[in-house]
Design a protein around this motif. Structure first.
Motif, short mmCIF file in Angstrom:
data_model
loop_
_atom_site.label_atom_id
_atom_site.label_comp_id
_atom_site.label_asym_id
_atom_site.label_seq_id
_atom_site.Cartn_x
_atom_site.Cartn_y
_atom_site.Cartn_z
N THR A 142 0.84 -1.20 0.00
CA THR A 142 0.00 0.00 0.00
C THR A 142 0.88 1.26 0.00
O THR A 142 2.07 1.20 0.36
N PRO A 143 0.32 2.41 -0.37
CA PRO A 143 1.10 3.65 -0.32
C PRO A 143 1.64 3.96 1.09
O PRO A 143 2.77 4.44 1.23
N VAL A 144 0.85 3.68 2.13
CA VAL A 144 1.31 3.92 3.51
C VAL A 144 2.48 3.00 3.84
O VAL A 144 3.48 3.43 4.43
N GLU A 145 2.39 1.72 3.44
CA GLU A 145 3.49 0.78 3.69
C GLU A 145 4.73 1.19 2.91
O GLU A 145 5.84 1.14 3.45
N ARG A 146 4.56 1.60 1.66
CA ARG A 146 5.71 2.03 0.85
C ARG A 146 6.40 3.22 1.50
O ARG A 146 7.63 3.25 1.60
#
Length: 123
Positions: A110-114
């Motif tokens: 996900t963008p948050v994880e990235r």
């Protein structure tokens, strides 16, 4: 220990897992990427044994960092070592993939994880 008094090669992988779990779970949570705590699978381990580690009471150090992030996987690199003088016992890397256990399938990062993982590149 094996018959020669060295740390068994399989035990090194346990050391790497312990360090990786602590690093990712604690750090991911601190960075707001909580899904990394429960939704990762190991896709590949590579271990290069550099020198035997014999029994001694002093602990070794494990340094680890993120070295690569793709759409649906990332790589953690490690060194098991003594810092001074610097002696490296193992160099290793693990490819991890995010997994949705409820749907029983791989998923994308996900963008948050990235964003969280990018803060750990080379750190």
């Amino acid at each position: 220990m094996d018959a020669l008094g060295h740390v068994n090669n399989g035990r090194y992988v346990d050391y790497l897992q312990d360090a990786r779990v602590d690093f990712l779970f604690r750090t991911a949570k601190d960075l707001g990427a909580d899904n990394l705590e429960t939704g990762l699978l190991v896709a590949r381990h590579e271990v290069q044994y550099r020198r035997p580690l014999v029994f001694r009471p002093e602990p070794v150090q494990i340094e680890l960092w993120i070295s690569e992030i793709k759409a649906a996987s990332f790589v953690v690199d490690y060194e098991i070592l003594d810092p001074s003088p610097r002696v490296t016992y193992v160099e290793a890397r693990t490819r991890l993939v995010p997994f949705d256990f409820a749907a029983n399938r791989l998923r994308r990062i996900t963008p948050v994880e990235r964003a969280a993982l990018e803060k750990l590149v080379g750190s």
